[in-house]
Design a protein around this motif. Structure first.
Motif, PDB file in Angstrom:
ATOM      1  N   ARG A 131       2.127  -2.201   7.693  1.00 19.20           N
ATOM      2  CA  ARG A 131       3.345  -2.999   7.554  1.00 19.20           C
ATOM      3  C   ARG A 131       3.916  -2.927   6.144  1.00 19.20           C
ATOM      4  N   LEU A 132       3.047  -2.695   5.177  1.00 16.83           N
ATOM      5  CA  LEU A 132       3.506  -2.576   3.805  1.00 16.83           C
ATOM      6  C   LEU A 132       4.301  -1.294   3.612  1.00 16.83           C
ATOM      7  N   LEU A 133       4.137  -0.334   4.542  1.00 13.84           N
ATOM      8  CA  LEU A 133       4.875   0.926   4.516  1.00 13.84           C
ATOM      9  C   LEU A 133       5.969   0.939   5.581  1.00 13.84           C
ATOM     10  N   PRO A 146      -0.489  -8.564  -9.697  1.00 18.57           N
ATOM     11  CA  PRO A 146       0.314  -7.339  -9.615  1.00 18.57           C
ATOM     12  C   PRO A 146      -0.498  -6.058  -9.460  1.00 18.57           C
ATOM     13  N   ARG A 147      -1.780  -6.068  -9.842  1.00 19.40           N
ATOM     14  CA  ARG A 147      -2.601  -4.854  -9.702  1.00 19.40           C
ATOM     15  C   ARG A 147      -2.727  -4.414  -8.249  1.00 19.40           C
ATOM     16  N   LEU A 148      -2.448  -5.311  -7.305  1.00 16.25           N
ATOM     17  CA  LEU A 148      -2.505  -4.928  -5.892  1.00 16.25           C
ATOM     18  C   LEU A 148      -1.523  -3.804  -5.583  1.00 16.25           C
ATOM     19  N   GLY A 178      -1.711   7.350  -1.886  1.00 11.61           N
ATOM     20  CA  GLY A 178      -1.783   8.676  -2.488  1.00 11.61           C
ATOM     21  C   GLY A 178      -3.048   9.421  -2.110  1.00 11.61           C
ATOM     22  N   GLN A 179      -4.173   8.729  -2.108  1.00  6.67           N
ATOM     23  CA  GLN A 179      -5.443   9.360  -1.739  1.00  6.67           C
ATOM     24  C   GLN A 179      -5.422   9.827  -0.285  1.00  6.67           C
ATOM     25  N   GLN A 197      -3.051  -0.572  -6.601  1.00  2.00           N
ATOM     26  CA  GLN A 197      -4.135  -0.204  -5.697  1.00  2.00           C
ATOM     27  C   GLN A 197      -3.596   0.328  -4.382  1.00  2.00           C
ATOM     28  N   ALA A 198      -2.537  -0.306  -3.865  1.00  2.00           N
ATOM     29  CA  ALA A 198      -1.941   0.149  -2.613  1.00  2.00           C
ATOM     30  C   ALA A 198      -1.359   1.546  -2.767  1.00  2.00           C
ATOM     31  N   LEU A 199      -0.662   1.792  -3.882  1.00  2.00           N
ATOM     32  CA  LEU A 199      -0.103   3.126  -4.124  1.00  2.00           C
ATOM     33  C   LEU A 199      -1.201   4.170  -4.256  1.00  2.00           C
TER      34      LEU A 199
END
Length: 238
Positions: free
Chosen positions: A87-89, A122-124, A133-134, A127-129
């Protein structure tokens, strides 16, 4: 009733290691603990994405079923990994099924809590990016291997990645993959058959390169496995 999580359990992950206590408590306010027995699904492919998750313990296997009904093992999820971020994408459903291959523990947040969590921590976002990417890099690598490598190389590369992800050095020099994995799993990760994987692993065990048993694989000679992955040694027919 599940007891409340200790902040120490969350802090052992880099994502939360430096967060103040009040931030962690606020992040956990809307979190639910999900305990999964081996074989239990955290979410199913095509199911509406209502939550995203952080794996706290255990191992999950992510499997995608193709329109032809074939199963592809996409990846294994280890503690500290985010998942279920469809959902974040801007995707309304989960693209694959995530199931526990051993007893596991996860935190679940409603997708609607994401913006509030970003404001708190904000570090979330980073981490999501990184997670996205991975996964893109992993998909690209597997497509390239399927297109350009023989099956022996693909299986060797897969074992090396699993060792890098979760390898556990043993007293006798072996490096054991740190979760249960079957020959069928390896076949579904490498686009080949169970028969081919069984033949390769048996041959490599005779040569002292790997050791494999029921749902367990360990690498004895990582350098030899790297040579197989590079194609430097004689290739086995597919």
């Amino acid at each position: 009733m599940t007891p409340p999580l200790s902040l120490a359990l969350i802090r052992r992950f880099d994502l939360f290691a430096q967060a103040p206590d009040e931030t962690l408590q606020a992040l956990l306010l809307h979190a639910q603990v999900r305990r999964l027995a081996a074989g239990e699904a955290l979410f199913q492919q095509a199911e509406t994405a209502t939550h995203f998750f952080l794996l706290l313990g255990g191992t999950l296997k992510v499997v995608k079923t193709t329109p032809q009904g074939e199963q592809v093992v996409v990846r294994f999820v280890r503690p500290g990994d985010l998942l279920g971020i469809a959902r974040l994408l801007n995707r309304p459903d989960y693209p694959a099924t995530a199931s526990a291959i051993e007893d596991s523990l996860a935190l679940a947040w409603p997708c609607g809590a994401w913006e509030r969590m970003l404001a708190l921590h904000p570090r979330l976002a980073g981490q999501a990016l990184q997670t996205v990417g991975q996964r893109l890099q992993g998909a690209h690598t597997r497509i390239e291997e399927l297109a350009t490598e023989e099956v022996e190389q693909r299986v060797a590369h897969t074992l090396l990645r699993l060792v890098a992800q979760s390898g556990q050095p043993q007293e006798d020099g072996r490096i054991a993959i740190g979760f249960p994995i079957t020959r069928q799993d390896i076949a579904e990760m490498t686009g080949t058959t169970l028969h081919t994987v069984s033949r390769l692993l048996s041959a490599w065990q005779e040569r002292g390169i790997v050791e494999n048993g029921r749902k367990r694989v360990a690498v004895r000679d990582q350098a030899a496995l790297q040579r197989l992955a590079s194609g430097a040694e004689r290739r086995q027919p597919q």
